[in-house]
Design a protein around this motif. Structure first.
Motif, PDB file in Angstrom:
ATOM      1  N   SER A  41       0.685  -1.315   0.213  1.00  0.00           N
ATOM      2  CA  SER A  41      -0.112  -0.010   0.120  1.00  0.00           C
ATOM      3  C   SER A  41       0.745   1.173   0.155  1.00  0.00           C
ATOM      4  CB  SER A  41      -1.224  -0.014   1.369  1.00  0.00           C
ATOM      5  OG  SER A  41      -0.116   0.248   2.387  1.00  0.00           O
ATOM      6  N   CYS A  42       0.242   2.456  -0.226  1.00  0.00           N
ATOM      7  CA  CYS A  42       1.097   3.586  -0.311  1.00  0.00           C
ATOM      8  C   CYS A  42       1.836   3.850   1.085  1.00  0.00           C
ATOM      9  CB  CYS A  42       0.140   4.792  -0.833  1.00  0.00           C
ATOM     10  SG  CYS A  42      -0.172   4.775  -2.473  1.00  0.00           S
ATOM     11  N   ASP A  43       0.816   3.584   2.131  1.00  0.00           N
ATOM     12  CA  ASP A  43       1.428   3.678   3.502  1.00  0.00           C
ATOM     13  C   ASP A  43       2.549   3.088   3.650  1.00  0.00           C
ATOM     14  OD1 ASP A  43      -0.713   5.560   3.892  1.00  0.00           O
ATOM     15  OD2 ASP A  43      -1.931   4.158   4.956  1.00  0.00           O
ATOM     16  N   GLU A  71       7.973  -2.405  -7.510  1.00  0.00           N
ATOM     17  CA  GLU A  71       6.786  -2.757  -8.289  1.00  0.00           C
ATOM     18  C   GLU A  71       5.900  -1.552  -7.956  1.00  0.00           C
ATOM     19  OE1 GLU A  71       3.540  -6.276  -7.890  1.00  0.00           O
ATOM     20  OE2 GLU A  71       5.601  -6.846  -7.753  1.00  0.00           O
ATOM     21  N   HIS A  72       5.672  -1.193  -6.621  1.00  0.00           N
ATOM     22  CA  HIS A  72       4.592  -0.140  -6.234  1.00  0.00           C
ATOM     23  C   HIS A  72       5.072   1.233  -7.005  1.00  0.00           C
ATOM     24  CE1 HIS A  72       1.327   1.530  -3.871  1.00  0.00           C
ATOM     25  NE2 HIS A  72       2.031   2.623  -3.904  1.00  0.00           N
ATOM     26  N   LEU A  73       6.245   1.434  -6.851  1.00  0.00           N
ATOM     27  CA  LEU A  73       6.672   2.791  -7.594  1.00  0.00           C
ATOM     28  C   LEU A  73       6.395   2.789  -9.122  1.00  0.00           C
ATOM     29  CD1 LEU A  73      10.188   3.001  -5.654  1.00  0.00           C
ATOM     30  CD2 LEU A  73       8.003   4.498  -5.131  1.00  0.00           C
ATOM     31  N   LEU A  75       3.842   1.614 -10.506  1.00  0.00           N
ATOM     32  CA  LEU A  75       2.527   1.267 -10.702  1.00  0.00           C
ATOM     33  C   LEU A  75       1.735   2.704 -10.105  1.00  0.00           C
ATOM     34  CD1 LEU A  75       1.798  -2.190  -9.401  1.00  0.00           C
ATOM     35  CD2 LEU A  75       1.589  -1.266 -11.812  1.00  0.00           C
ATOM     36  N   CYS A  76       2.572   3.339  -9.170  1.00  0.00           N
ATOM     37  CA  CYS A  76       1.890   4.560  -8.404  1.00  0.00           C
ATOM     38  C   CYS A  76       2.454   5.568  -8.610  1.00  0.00           C
ATOM     39  CB  CYS A  76       1.838   4.025  -6.840  1.00  0.00           C
ATOM     40  SG  CYS A  76       0.798   5.177  -5.851  1.00  0.00           S
ATOM     41  N   PRO A  77       1.955   6.449  -9.665  1.00  0.00           N
ATOM     42  CA  PRO A  77       2.774   8.012  -9.655  1.00  0.00           C
ATOM     43  C   PRO A  77       2.760   8.665  -8.439  1.00  0.00           C
ATOM     44  CG  PRO A  77       0.395   7.797 -11.100  1.00  0.00           C
ATOM     45  CD  PRO A  77       0.685   6.504 -10.108  1.00  0.00           C
ATOM     46  N   ASP A  78       2.087   8.698  -7.403  1.00  0.00           N
ATOM     47  CA  ASP A  78       2.364   9.535  -6.194  1.00  0.00           C
ATOM     48  C   ASP A  78       3.593   9.193  -5.357  1.00  0.00           C
ATOM     49  OD1 ASP A  78      -0.183  10.860  -6.669  1.00  0.00           O
ATOM     50  OD2 ASP A  78      -1.339   9.821  -5.287  1.00  0.00           O
ATOM     51  N   CYS A  79       3.733   7.959  -5.252  1.00  0.00           N
ATOM     52  CA  CYS A  79       4.812   7.279  -4.612  1.00  0.00           C
ATOM     53  C   CYS A  79       5.956   7.484  -5.358  1.00  0.00           C
ATOM     54  CB  CYS A  79       4.613   5.886  -4.168  1.00  0.00           C
ATOM     55  SG  CYS A  79       3.236   5.612  -3.060  1.00  0.00           S
ATOM     56  N   CYS A  80       6.125   7.334  -6.880  1.00  0.00           N
ATOM     57  CA  CYS A  80       6.962   7.538  -7.663  1.00  0.00           C
ATOM     58  C   CYS A  80       7.666   8.871  -7.565  1.00  0.00           C
ATOM     59  CB  CYS A  80       6.790   7.148  -9.084  1.00  0.00           C
ATOM     60  SG  CYS A  80       8.246   6.916 -10.392  1.00  0.00           S
TER      61      CYS A  80
HETATM   62 ZN   LIG Z   1       1.518   4.524  -3.829  1.00  0.00          ZN
END
Ligand SMILES: [Zn+2]
Length: 98
Positions: A41-43, A71-73, A75-80
């Motif tokens: 998750s983002c958290d 993997e999350h980075l 997929l997720c523009p916010d975390c990237c």
């Molecule tokens: Zn995220």
């Protein structure tokens, strides 16, 4: 894990010719649980991102140690965005030290 793959997984866990039984509902919940376990998750990523970026700059083994974060980075523009900002800062400070 993208949405389409999740939907496929859920569909496979149901028999479309039968009424939704308790068993099917339990199966559905199971699928949801396994989906959550597969990704971050983002958290979670936010708590690990400092360590990830430090490893990335320092030993270049972040991806091997924390593949789920990588993997999350992807997929997720916010975390990237957060990751790139941190990477930028760390790369600058490590250059200053040399
Ligand atoms: Zn995220």
């Amino acid at each position: 894990m993208n949405i389409r793959a999740i939907i496929q997984k859920i569909k496979k866990s149901f028999n479309p010719h039968e009424e939704l039984s308790n068993e099917a509902v339990l199966g559905f919940l199971h699928v949801l649980e396994s989906v959550q376990e597969e990704g971050c998750s983002c958290d979670e990523v936010f708590t690990k991102i400092d360590e990830y970026v430090e490893r990335e700059v320092d030993k270049k083994d972040a991806e091997d140690l924390m593949p789920l974060v990588r993997e999350h980075l992807d997929l997720c523009p916010d975390c990237c965005e957060e990751y790139e900002a941190l990477l930028d800062v760390l790369e600058k400070t490590s250059k200053d030290q040399k």
